[in-house]
Motif scaffolding. Structure first.
Motif, PDB file in Angstrom:
ATOM      1  N   SER A   8       1.194  -0.700   0.726  1.00 38.31           N
ATOM      2  CA  SER A   8       0.077   0.076  -0.148  1.00 38.31           C
ATOM      3  C   SER A   8       0.842   1.331  -0.157  1.00 38.31           C
ATOM      4  O   SER A   8       1.193   1.874   0.920  1.00 38.31           O
ATOM      5  N   HIS A   9       0.786   2.315  -0.642  1.00 36.10           N
ATOM      6  CA  HIS A   9       1.843   3.187  -1.477  1.00 36.10           C
ATOM      7  C   HIS A   9       1.014   4.582  -0.095  1.00 36.10           C
ATOM      8  O   HIS A   9      -0.094   4.099   0.637  1.00 36.10           O
ATOM      9  N   GLY A  10       1.792   5.465  -0.179  1.00 36.98           N
ATOM     10  CA  GLY A  10       1.170   6.276   1.357  1.00 36.98           C
ATOM     11  C   GLY A  10       0.683   7.315   0.291  1.00 36.98           C
ATOM     12  O   GLY A  10      -0.242   7.533  -0.877  1.00 36.98           O
ATOM     13  N   LEU A  11      -0.271   8.751   0.719  1.00 35.59           N
ATOM     14  CA  LEU A  11      -1.173   9.322   0.158  1.00 35.59           C
ATOM     15  C   LEU A  11      -0.176  10.745  -0.170  1.00 35.59           C
ATOM     16  O   LEU A  11       1.192  10.429  -0.320  1.00 35.59           O
ATOM     17  N   ASP A  12      -0.683  11.023  -1.549  1.00 37.12           N
ATOM     18  CA  ASP A  12       0.405  11.787  -2.427  1.00 37.12           C
ATOM     19  C   ASP A  12       1.420  11.143  -3.354  1.00 37.12           C
ATOM     20  O   ASP A  12       2.393  11.407  -3.660  1.00 37.12           O
ATOM     21  N   SER A  13       1.113   9.833  -3.167  1.00 34.41           N
ATOM     22  CA  SER A  13       1.807   9.085  -3.633  1.00 34.41           C
ATOM     23  C   SER A  13       1.696   7.264  -4.882  1.00 34.41           C
ATOM     24  O   SER A  13      -0.076   8.054  -5.667  1.00 34.41           O
ATOM     25  N   GLY A  14       1.516   6.554  -5.438  1.00 30.25           N
ATOM     26  CA  GLY A  14       0.959   5.890  -6.249  1.00 30.25           C
ATOM     27  C   GLY A  14       1.478   4.594  -6.005  1.00 30.25           C
ATOM     28  O   GLY A  14       2.090   3.916  -5.853  1.00 30.25           O
ATOM     29  N   PRO A  15       0.551   3.771  -7.157  1.00 29.20           N
ATOM     30  CA  PRO A  15       0.942   2.649  -6.844  1.00 29.20           C
ATOM     31  C   PRO A  15       2.472   2.059  -7.842  1.00 29.20           C
ATOM     32  O   PRO A  15       2.668   0.802  -6.811  1.00 29.20           O
ATOM     33  N   GLN A  16       3.368   2.494  -8.298  1.00 34.35           N
ATOM     34  CA  GLN A  16       4.742   2.568  -8.909  1.00 34.35           C
ATOM     35  C   GLN A  16       5.974   3.419  -8.082  1.00 34.35           C
ATOM     36  O   GLN A  16       7.407   3.004  -8.218  1.00 34.35           O
ATOM     37  N   ALA A  17       5.293   3.933  -6.825  1.00 33.90           N
ATOM     38  CA  ALA A  17       6.085   4.698  -5.398  1.00 33.90           C
ATOM     39  C   ALA A  17       7.273   3.706  -5.701  1.00 33.90           C
ATOM     40  O   ALA A  17       7.747   2.613  -5.318  1.00 33.90           O
ATOM     41  N   ALA A  22      10.429  -1.262  -4.404  1.00 30.90           N
ATOM     42  CA  ALA A  22      11.635  -2.496  -4.337  1.00 30.90           C
ATOM     43  C   ALA A  22      10.733  -2.968  -3.794  1.00 30.90           C
ATOM     44  O   ALA A  22      11.634  -4.533  -3.671  1.00 30.90           O
ATOM     45  N   LEU A  23      10.442  -2.873  -2.736  1.00 32.46           N
ATOM     46  CA  LEU A  23       9.488  -4.151  -1.829  1.00 32.46           C
ATOM     47  C   LEU A  23       8.589  -4.896  -3.013  1.00 32.46           C
ATOM     48  O   LEU A  23       8.584  -6.660  -2.469  1.00 32.46           O
ATOM     49  N   ALA A  24       7.629  -5.186  -4.113  1.00 33.97           N
ATOM     50  CA  ALA A  24       7.398  -6.024  -5.327  1.00 33.97           C
ATOM     51  C   ALA A  24       8.670  -6.675  -5.514  1.00 33.97           C
ATOM     52  O   ALA A  24       8.402  -8.297  -5.574  1.00 33.97           O
ATOM     53  N   GLU A  25       9.724  -6.285  -5.945  1.00 38.98           N
ATOM     54  CA  GLU A  25      10.294  -6.827  -6.424  1.00 38.98           C
ATOM     55  C   GLU A  25      12.091  -8.139  -5.000  1.00 38.98           C
ATOM     56  O   GLU A  25      11.754  -9.096  -5.473  1.00 38.98           O
ATOM     57  N   VAL A  26      11.394  -7.865  -3.596  1.00 44.02           N
ATOM     58  CA  VAL A  26      12.022  -8.408  -2.625  1.00 44.02           C
ATOM     59  C   VAL A  26      10.504  -9.196  -2.964  1.00 44.02           C
ATOM     60  O   VAL A  26      11.655 -10.668  -2.688  1.00 44.02           O
ATOM     61  N   ALA A  27      10.093  -9.407  -2.450  1.00 39.22           N
ATOM     62  CA  ALA A  27       8.938 -10.159  -2.816  1.00 39.22           C
ATOM     63  C   ALA A  27       9.087 -11.343  -3.847  1.00 39.22           C
ATOM     64  O   ALA A  27       8.869 -12.546  -3.627  1.00 39.22           O
ATOM     65  N   ALA A  28       9.161 -10.773  -5.060  1.00 40.40           N
ATOM     66  CA  ALA A  28       9.326 -12.176  -6.110  1.00 40.40           C
ATOM     67  C   ALA A  28      10.587 -12.650  -5.886  1.00 40.40           C
ATOM     68  O   ALA A  28      10.501 -13.965  -6.577  1.00 40.40           O
ATOM     69  N   ALA A  29      11.209 -12.382  -5.490  1.00 38.43           N
ATOM     70  CA  ALA A  29      12.906 -13.108  -5.374  1.00 38.43           C
ATOM     71  C   ALA A  29      12.276 -14.401  -4.484  1.00 38.43           C
ATOM     72  O   ALA A  29      13.180 -15.543  -4.682  1.00 38.43           O
ATOM     73  N   HIS A  30      11.521 -13.547  -3.537  1.00 40.45           N
ATOM     74  CA  HIS A  30      11.533 -14.804  -2.247  1.00 40.45           C
ATOM     75  C   HIS A  30       9.942 -16.218  -2.970  1.00 40.45           C
ATOM     76  O   HIS A  30      10.425 -16.418  -1.657  1.00 40.45           O
ATOM     77  N   GLY A  31       9.786 -15.711  -3.658  1.00 36.61           N
ATOM     78  CA  GLY A  31       8.243 -16.825  -4.236  1.00 36.61           C
ATOM     79  C   GLY A  31       7.252 -16.390  -3.909  1.00 36.61           C
ATOM     80  O   GLY A  31       6.057 -16.921  -4.154  1.00 36.61           O
ATOM     81  N   TRP A  32       6.535 -14.979  -3.036  1.00 32.97           N
ATOM     82  CA  TRP A  32       6.326 -14.423  -2.674  1.00 32.97           C
ATOM     83  C   TRP A  32       5.115 -13.146  -3.841  1.00 32.97           C
ATOM     84  O   TRP A  32       6.065 -12.692  -4.863  1.00 32.97           O
ATOM     85  N   GLY A  33       3.333 -13.911  -4.517  1.00 27.67           N
ATOM     86  CA  GLY A  33       3.282 -12.983  -5.176  1.00 27.67           C
ATOM     87  C   GLY A  33       3.078 -11.560  -4.772  1.00 27.67           C
ATOM     88  O   GLY A  33       3.706 -11.118  -3.669  1.00 27.67           O
ATOM     89  N   SER A  34       2.726  -9.706  -5.284  1.00 34.56           N
ATOM     90  CA  SER A  34       2.374  -8.978  -4.889  1.00 34.56           C
ATOM     91  C   SER A  34       1.039  -8.418  -5.874  1.00 34.56           C
ATOM     92  O   SER A  34       1.350  -8.602  -7.008  1.00 34.56           O
ATOM     93  N   VAL A  35       1.035  -7.025  -4.983  1.00 33.80           N
ATOM     94  CA  VAL A  35      -0.128  -6.581  -5.643  1.00 33.80           C
ATOM     95  C   VAL A  35       0.030  -4.777  -5.004  1.00 33.80           C
ATOM     96  O   VAL A  35       0.533  -5.268  -3.942  1.00 33.80           O
ATOM     97  N   ARG A  36      -0.512  -4.182  -5.745  1.00 32.17           N
ATOM     98  CA  ARG A  36      -0.447  -2.792  -5.266  1.00 32.17           C
ATOM     99  C   ARG A  36      -1.488  -2.015  -5.519  1.00 32.17           C
ATOM    100  O   ARG A  36      -1.907  -1.345  -6.890  1.00 32.17           O
ATOM    101  N   PRO A  37      -2.427  -2.048  -4.973  1.00 34.84           N
ATOM    102  CA  PRO A  37      -4.160  -1.637  -4.611  1.00 34.84           C
ATOM    103  C   PRO A  37      -3.724   0.298  -5.341  1.00 34.84           C
ATOM    104  O   PRO A  37      -2.803   0.562  -4.636  1.00 34.84           O
ATOM    105  N   ASP A  38      -4.378   0.975  -5.829  1.00 38.17           N
ATOM    106  CA  ASP A  38      -4.583   1.853  -5.996  1.00 38.17           C
ATOM    107  C   ASP A  38      -5.738   3.124  -5.527  1.00 38.17           C
ATOM    108  O   ASP A  38      -6.782   2.341  -6.020  1.00 38.17           O
ATOM    109  N   TYR A  39      -4.874   3.656  -4.145  1.00 36.66           N
ATOM    110  CA  TYR A  39      -5.905   4.553  -3.565  1.00 36.66           C
ATOM    111  C   TYR A  39      -6.126   5.964  -4.278  1.00 36.66           C
ATOM    112  O   TYR A  39      -6.125   6.455  -3.340  1.00 36.66           O
ATOM    113  N   ARG A  40      -5.284   6.605  -5.345  1.00 35.09           N
ATOM    114  CA  ARG A  40      -5.170   7.351  -5.530  1.00 35.09           C
ATOM    115  C   ARG A  40      -6.482   8.396  -5.486  1.00 35.09           C
ATOM    116  O   ARG A  40      -6.691   9.951  -5.184  1.00 35.09           O
ATOM    117  N   ASP A  41      -7.808   7.674  -6.242  1.00 35.05           N
ATOM    118  CA  ASP A  41      -8.833   8.168  -6.684  1.00 35.05           C
ATOM    119  C   ASP A  41      -9.297   8.239  -5.083  1.00 35.05           C
ATOM    120  O   ASP A  41     -10.341   9.138  -4.714  1.00 35.05           O
TER     121      ASP A  41
END
Length: 170
Positions: A8-17, A22-41
């Motif tokens: 989950s990204h911060g306020l005034d940010s987005g899913p590509q923050a 960086a955490l998504a890359e780490v998750a993938a390296a460990h065999g975890w999937g990841s999702v990044r909800p977009d909260y900007r709306d």
């Protein structure tokens, strides 16, 4: 796949923050999937009560079964804590955590699960003393770094701390 990390990204940010990416890359390296909800709306309303909508969206992105780790930065950390109280999770990874949001009527809560926090000594938005008190009260792991709220100089440090957390989960 070992499970799913909800990032989950911060306020005034987005899913590509930078931090959640960086955490998504780490998750993938460990065999975890990841999702990044977009909260900007939701964030565009600037309504503190919309935080409940953010929590609901995080939970909507969590699979109904399987292992979950909630992770987030700033408002994303705040939302991750609440989400962990409503959906069983393996761990929490919280960066630049605000333990209170002005005009939000609920005190911060997080499940009693393994939790790692990274917080900046010079955080201009979320007092470091609050993060220390929160972590101390729960016995959580707390990393304090010389940075500001965005933790921009410590993205790799955050990724390394997240890597260590995922290693403990197998």
């Amino acid at each position: 796949m070992k499970g799913t990390v909800i990032l989950s990204h911060g306020l005034d940010s987005g899913p590509q923050a930078s931090k959640v990416s960086a955490l998504a890359e780490v998750a993938a390296a460990h065999g975890w999937g990841s999702v990044r909800p977009d909260y900007r709306d939701i964030d565009a309303t600037r309504d503190p009560l919309a935080i409940d909508d953010r929590i609901a969206r995080a939970l909507d992105h969590a699979p109904a079964s399987g292992r979950i780790v909630f992770a987030g930065s700033s408002m994303g950390a705040f939302v991750s804590g609440f989400a962990s109280c409503r959906r069983p999770a393996e761990a929490l990874f919280l960066m630049a955590l605000p333990v209170a949001i002005p005009d939000y009527p609920h005190p911060f809560a997080a499940a009693p699960i393994p939790t790692v926090l990274v917080h900046a000594w010079q955080d201009e938005l979320c007092p470091v003393e609050d993060a220390i008190a929160f972590a101390r009260g729960r016995g959580d792991t707390l990393h304090l770094v010389a940075d500001d709220h965005r933790l921009g100089a410590h993205v790799d440090y955050c990724a390394d701390a997240f890597d260590r957390l995922l290693r403990t989960l197998g």
